[in-house]
Design a protein around this motif. Sequence first.
Motif, PDB file in Angstrom:
ATOM      1  N   PRO A 524     -42.470 -83.580 -85.241  1.00 37.63           N
ATOM      2  CA  PRO A 524     -43.628 -83.420 -84.372  1.00 37.63           C
ATOM      3  C   PRO A 524     -43.843 -81.981 -83.898  1.00 37.63           C
ATOM      4  N   HIS A 525     -45.109 -81.573 -84.014  1.00 39.22           N
ATOM      5  CA  HIS A 525     -45.599 -80.264 -83.583  1.00 39.22           C
ATOM      6  C   HIS A 525     -45.002 -79.102 -84.378  1.00 39.22           C
ATOM      7  N   SER A 561     -52.756 -81.134 -81.990  1.00 41.04           N
ATOM      8  CA  SER A 561     -53.813 -81.917 -82.640  1.00 41.04           C
ATOM      9  C   SER A 561     -53.712 -81.802 -84.150  1.00 41.04           C
ATOM     10  N   LYS A 564     -50.848 -84.172 -85.125  1.00 38.57           N
ATOM     11  CA  LYS A 564     -51.080 -85.603 -84.899  1.00 38.57           C
ATOM     12  C   LYS A 564     -52.067 -86.196 -85.889  1.00 38.57           C
ATOM     13  N   GLU A 569     -49.192 -89.748 -84.896  1.00 41.36           N
ATOM     14  CA  GLU A 569     -48.531 -89.669 -83.596  1.00 41.36           C
ATOM     15  C   GLU A 569     -47.027 -89.839 -83.782  1.00 41.36           C
TER      16      GLU A 569
END
Length: 657
Positions: A524-525, A561, A564, A569
Amino acid sequence: MRPRKKRYYDGHYKRNNYSSSMISAAIVVAFVLICIAFFLFVHEDAAFETPEFKSLPSIEIFTAPRFNYNNNGNGFSQNCRGEEFSAMELAIRSWLALSPKISVVLYGHGSCFMDFNGVFGPRVTVESAKDFTFMGTPLFSSLVARAQASKADISVLIDPDTILFPDFISALQSSVHLNSDWLLVSIPQTFSFDLKVNSNRIKFSELQNILAIKSESSECGDRAVIAWNKGKRALQPLVWPSFITGKGFHNQWLIHEALSSELRLVVDASLTVSGFYPQTFNESKWEISINAKLAASYGSFQFRPSNNFNLLKLVQCSGRHLFYYAANNTIYFDKVQEQTHSWANCLHHLSLRESCSVPKWLKVKMVEETQVALPFSLESLLRIVADENKTVVLGIAGNNYRDILMSWVCRLRHLSVSNFIVAAIDTDIYDFSVLQGLPVFKDPFAPTEIGLKDCHFGTTCFQRVTKVKSRLVLHLLQMGYNVLLSDVDVYWFQNPLPFLRAFEPPVLLAQSDEFNEIGPINMPHRLNSGFYYARADHPTISAISRVVKHASLSKLSEQPSFYKVLCGEGGGHRLNGTHCVDPQTQLTAIALDRKLFPNGAFLGLWQEHDVLGACKTLGCYILHNNWLTGWEKKIKRQISSKLWAYDVHSRLCLHGS
């Protein structure tokens, strides 16, 4: 620098009433006639066989070839063998005929340029400019810097279509005996298209007289023949503006600043040097306005008249070259000084036929200036810069990043990457980029009322500015162009486009921001929205549209964003440690190999003693200068690591960078 009234200089660029077809045909005829004449007299005169020319110091002439651009609907291409080439060929052969100690450097950039290698013989060499506009024209400061680095005794700057005669050599021979560093300038004249040559054989002097009769000498043009001895003193003391070569005002600016500084004697040789050039009618007003803006913004040129205390006039009386020093009404010849009374009649006669002296040449009219801007729509600009695959490299910058932007541009130029375009997120960086010759457009999505000085990671300003990236990329994709978005703090070792194009679509390729050396690199990210490659296909456009929409509803920066939408998510769409697949579009998002595309935290590369060597060992394509807050720290890190390609003092690209 204090604000100045926006002005530009006009008065030298008047259009003729003749139709373009009549002018073109007539000029071609004139060139053919002159070419025949030169072919005949070069063999007859053998001017450089005399002892006078054999004793001449070495001379190196520098010129920047010019080409017209053709718009074929899919982009712009150079017209390599048009009238400009014919005029340049004639001029170059006139220079070479003057002395065997003359060499010529053709300095430029573009698809036509390297084709000239070997065309004019061994005394003419071709060199690629490091600093040039997106239209391929070298910056005047770069041309001067190259000429100043010459090993020749005398360096010369001249327009590529200006014809010279043996009196140029005589003027240099006289100037060599001055006991000072000197800068010689001669203002050439233009000849009209109705030139007639009636003789079967013609000599230098005869052709010179014909051109003198046919020349239009009522007004001063902006052109000049400029020469100087190697010496020890600078030509002028100021930072060189980024003038576009051949687009006006840089010659006057240089001579004005040389006179004002009094570093060198300035010799006005307009009465003794016969220089001619053909009429031209294709001046680019927007490039002229850029040069006018620069001339008004640097030095004291806009506050004329300049100091003429160090100005000498080279004249010829009774067959002798004399230096007339108007400041104290004195004549110098053969290192002897005397008053002008014995030469008064000659000087009076010369003044009557003098059409353009240096003081007159420096006086140009001033009119109100409109804002300097590129005359191209975004679509036109994209057609100019995009490569054959309709791919552009997009850089986005604000004014606080102007030096980092220029280092990035210099590095791309060094790698021969010319398909880049700059999005300006504020007016200051747009104006700066226009004056630096960059392909720039105003970002229509840029946030307003932000303070870019403190716009670093974690700030509200940073969050707003990062959301500009995906909106701009989407806009270009929808226009049909593939986009490699690169933050300007990304240092390029190699051109990554051939590598990135090898991946089969539909795919989006992004740098990983993961710092851990082991484990998945698409957690994530950890997809970096500051370096990614996107094709203009439906799956990619659809996915980026959703990134833009998601970011518009988020209070965070764009990067969450970005992740995701592409990876889901919490990484729910991850296929493995490098790949994500968007179920809506089947677009595969791939995190690039960090050894080839390392971020600023990977392997501590920025802390290496030899960053360049460490990255070469890995085979890096790029290295991101991220994981560091503040543009000042970024500049310091790149400079200390020798990964900096721009000289902020000369405003030129660094050699070898």
